[in-house]
Each structure stands twice: as structure tokens, then as C-alpha cells.
Design an enzyme around this catalytic site. Structure first.
Site, PDB file in Angstrom:
ATOM      1  N   LYS A   9       7.517   4.195  -0.650  1.00  0.00           N
ATOM      2  CA  LYS A   9       7.898   4.876   0.589  1.00  0.00           C
ATOM      3  C   LYS A   9       8.832   3.985   1.422  1.00  0.00           C
ATOM      4  O   LYS A   9       8.986   2.784   1.135  1.00  0.00           O
ATOM      5  CB  LYS A   9       6.638   5.230   1.379  1.00  0.00           C
ATOM      6  CG  LYS A   9       5.777   6.296   0.692  1.00  0.00           C
ATOM      7  CD  LYS A   9       4.574   6.658   1.559  1.00  0.00           C
ATOM      8  CE  LYS A   9       3.728   7.748   0.919  1.00  0.00           C
ATOM      9  NZ  LYS A   9       2.559   8.095   1.746  1.00  0.00           N
ATOM     10  N   TYR A  49       5.317  18.201   0.420  1.00  0.00           N
ATOM     11  CA  TYR A  49       4.134  18.126   1.281  1.00  0.00           C
ATOM     12  C   TYR A  49       3.676  19.511   1.749  1.00  0.00           C
ATOM     13  O   TYR A  49       3.066  19.628   2.813  1.00  0.00           O
ATOM     14  CB  TYR A  49       4.419  17.213   2.478  1.00  0.00           C
ATOM     15  CG  TYR A  49       4.480  15.732   2.119  1.00  0.00           C
ATOM     16  CD1 TYR A  49       3.421  15.108   1.458  1.00  0.00           C
ATOM     17  CD2 TYR A  49       5.575  14.945   2.461  1.00  0.00           C
ATOM     18  CE1 TYR A  49       3.462  13.750   1.135  1.00  0.00           C
ATOM     19  CE2 TYR A  49       5.625  13.589   2.145  1.00  0.00           C
ATOM     20  CZ  TYR A  49       4.564  13.005   1.477  1.00  0.00           C
ATOM     21  OH  TYR A  49       4.605  11.659   1.162  1.00  0.00           O
ATOM     22  N   ASN A 112       1.855   3.940   4.459  1.00  0.00           N
ATOM     23  CA  ASN A 112       0.955   3.369   3.450  1.00  0.00           C
ATOM     24  C   ASN A 112       1.662   3.041   2.129  1.00  0.00           C
ATOM     25  O   ASN A 112       1.058   3.064   1.056  1.00  0.00           O
ATOM     26  CB  ASN A 112      -0.268   4.270   3.249  1.00  0.00           C
ATOM     27  CG  ASN A 112       0.125   5.680   2.848  1.00  0.00           C
ATOM     28  OD1 ASN A 112       1.298   5.962   2.629  1.00  0.00           O
ATOM     29  ND2 ASN A 112      -0.850   6.561   2.730  1.00  0.00           N
ATOM     30  N   HIS A 115       3.393   6.481  -2.739  1.00  0.00           N
ATOM     31  CA  HIS A 115       2.823   7.785  -3.084  1.00  0.00           C
ATOM     32  C   HIS A 115       2.554   7.799  -4.581  1.00  0.00           C
ATOM     33  O   HIS A 115       3.348   7.277  -5.355  1.00  0.00           O
ATOM     34  CB  HIS A 115       3.810   8.908  -2.747  1.00  0.00           C
ATOM     35  CG  HIS A 115       3.448  10.206  -3.406  1.00  0.00           C
ATOM     36  ND1 HIS A 115       2.626  11.136  -2.799  1.00  0.00           N
ATOM     37  CD2 HIS A 115       3.746  10.698  -4.632  1.00  0.00           C
ATOM     38  CE1 HIS A 115       2.440  12.153  -3.646  1.00  0.00           C
ATOM     39  NE2 HIS A 115       3.114  11.914  -4.754  1.00  0.00           N
ATOM     40  N   GLU A 126       5.908  17.355  -9.092  1.00  0.00           N
ATOM     41  CA  GLU A 126       6.713  16.297  -8.462  1.00  0.00           C
ATOM     42  C   GLU A 126       7.804  15.794  -9.407  1.00  0.00           C
ATOM     43  O   GLU A 126       8.911  15.476  -8.977  1.00  0.00           O
ATOM     44  CB  GLU A 126       5.793  15.152  -8.019  1.00  0.00           C
ATOM     45  CG  GLU A 126       4.877  15.570  -6.884  1.00  0.00           C
ATOM     46  CD  GLU A 126       3.757  14.589  -6.574  1.00  0.00           C
ATOM     47  OE1 GLU A 126       2.941  14.893  -5.689  1.00  0.00           O
ATOM     48  OE2 GLU A 126       3.694  13.528  -7.223  1.00  0.00           O
TER      49      GLU A 126
HETATM   50  P1  CMP Z   1      -0.112  10.276   0.769  1.00  0.00           P
HETATM   51  O1  CMP Z   1      -1.567  10.419   0.508  1.00  0.00           O
HETATM   52  O2  CMP Z   1       0.774   9.615  -0.192  1.00  0.00           O
HETATM   53  O3  CMP Z   1       0.485  11.722   1.086  1.00  0.00           O
HETATM   54  C1  CMP Z   1       0.268  12.337   2.334  1.00  0.00           C
HETATM   55  C2  CMP Z   1       0.673  11.374   3.396  1.00  0.00           C
HETATM   56  O4  CMP Z   1       0.488  11.814   4.719  1.00  0.00           O
HETATM   57  C3  CMP Z   1      -0.230  10.135   3.301  1.00  0.00           C
HETATM   58  O5  CMP Z   1       0.053   9.440   2.130  1.00  0.00           O
HETATM   59  C4  CMP Z   1       0.138   9.455   4.577  1.00  0.00           C
HETATM   60  O6  CMP Z   1       1.400   8.821   4.488  1.00  0.00           O
HETATM   61  C5  CMP Z   1       0.236  10.653   5.502  1.00  0.00           C
HETATM   62  N1  CMP Z   1      -1.035  10.892   6.182  1.00  0.00           N
HETATM   63  C6  CMP Z   1      -2.186  11.327   5.660  1.00  0.00           C
HETATM   64  N2  CMP Z   1      -3.140  11.437   6.606  1.00  0.00           N
HETATM   65  C7  CMP Z   1      -2.547  11.078   7.754  1.00  0.00           C
HETATM   66  C8  CMP Z   1      -2.997  10.987   9.097  1.00  0.00           C
HETATM   67  N3  CMP Z   1      -4.249  11.327   9.443  1.00  0.00           N
HETATM   68  N4  CMP Z   1      -2.128  10.570  10.022  1.00  0.00           N
HETATM   69  C9  CMP Z   1      -0.884  10.265   9.691  1.00  0.00           C
HETATM   70  N5  CMP Z   1      -0.370  10.328   8.425  1.00  0.00           N
HETATM   71  C10 CMP Z   1      -1.205  10.714   7.476  1.00  0.00           C
END
Ligand code: CMP
Length: 155
Positions: A9, A49, A112, A115, A126
Site C-alpha cells: 500500500k 473495496y 497497514n 493488502h 483481484e
Molecule cells: P485491508 O484489510 O487490506 O482492506 C480493507 C482496508 O480498510 C483495511 O486493510 C484497512 O486499510 C482499512 N480499514 C479497515 N478497517 C478500518 C477502520 N476501522 N478504520 C479505518 N480503516 C480501516
């Protein structure tokens, strides 16, 4: 063998963690089948998403994912969707287990770093969203003979 899609990311790209992240998957014994840098746009992110549409973080998530290019990869291995998710760690990086990518390099729930496809259906979807057939390379990885046993190699 199974294939999975991984994105480094924007925060991983900006923090210079592309190499460290790729290295985790290489050392695990997975095979890299495709890699490219891409700037994601609304069209792809709305599809990517779609399951988060309507959630409070949806808009911020899209803005974050557009904030710089990402590195998109396809990795292959036996049951690699699960194996990769274990290496990645849970969504909230500050609670992720030490030894995982998020556990070792991150603190944020949204930023984070990475992905990874969460199911075979998501991986197929994807892969189609981001890669053309000819971008996914099919080649012999000699290391496989040392990574797997004979039965596993036939999976
Ligand atoms: P990922 O699980 O890769 O895909 C969905 C993304 O949404 C997740 O990583 C985070 O980057 C983001 N995400 C998920 N939950 C939250 C949250 N509660 N607040 C902000 N971002 C979120």
C-alpha cells in the site's frame, strides 16, 4: 497451485518497505508470478473495496489508496492465500503478532502497509482487476524441489 494478490500500500511504498515486504514472501518459498507499480483510481477502488462501500472509513480508505502508487504482485504456492495472510497479520497493525509484516512494521489500522486476498474468490477477482493474462508469468522455480515434497508439488 494457488495464486494470491498482494499490494504494498502507499504507506509501504513511502516508507521504503517494498523490498522488506517482498523479501518475506521470497524467504517463505513462494513464487513471484507478476509484479508492477500501479496508480489506483476510483474506478478500480470502487470495485476492489465494493464490500466496504457505506462503511465510515470508505472515503478515507480510497483517498489513502490513491495517495501514491502501490506495488501489485501475484504470488503462488500451495494454499498460499492462507500462508500469505498469516505472514501479513491482522488488520490493526499495532495489535498484529510480532513476526508478521504488520506486527513488525506498522502501528495503524488503516495505514497497514499491505493488502492480501482473503479467499480464492477474492484472489481471482483481484487478479482480473489488475493483471492481464500475459503479465502473469509461468516459469519453473527450481527451489520448489526443496520447498515442497512430491505430493505437495502436485497440488
Ligand atoms: P485491508 O484489510 O487490506 O482492506 C480493507 C482496508 O480498510 C483495511 O486493510 C484497512 O486499510 C482499512 N480499514 C479497515 N478497517 C478500518 C477502520 N476501522 N478504520 C479505518 N480503516 C480501516
Amino acid at each position: 497451485m494457488e495464486k494470491t494478490v498482494v499490494l504494498v500500500k502507499p504507506d509501504g511504498v513511502q516508507r521504503g518497505l517494498i523490498g522488506a515486504i517482498i523479501s518475506r514472501f521470497e524467504k517463505k518459498g513462494l513464487k513471484l508470478c507478476a509484479i508492477k507499480m500501479v496508480a489506483l483510481d476510483d474506478a478500480i477502488l470502487d470495485k476492489w473495496y465494493a464490500h466496504h462501500l457505506g462503511k465510515p472509513f470508505f472515503k478515507d480508505l480510497k483517498n489513502f489508496m490513491k495517495s501514491s502508487p502501490v506495488v501489485a504482485m501475484v504470488w503462488e504456492g500451495v494454499e498460499c492465500i492462507e500462508a500469505v495472510r498469516l505472514i501479513v497479520g491482522i488488520t490493526k497493525s499495532r495489535g498484529a503478532e510480532a513476526g508478521t509484516i504488520r506486527g513488525d512494521f506498522g502501528m495503524s489500522q488503516s495505514h497497514n502497509l499491505i493488502h492480501a486476498s482473503d479467499s480464492p474468490e477474492a484472489a481471482k477477482k483481484e487478479l482480473r482487476f489488475l493483471f492481464k493474462g500475459k503479465e502473469i508469468l509461468d516459469y519453473e522455480k527450481s527451489e520448489y524441489l526443496h520447498v515442497y515434497n512430491i505430493e505437495e508439488l502436485e497440488k
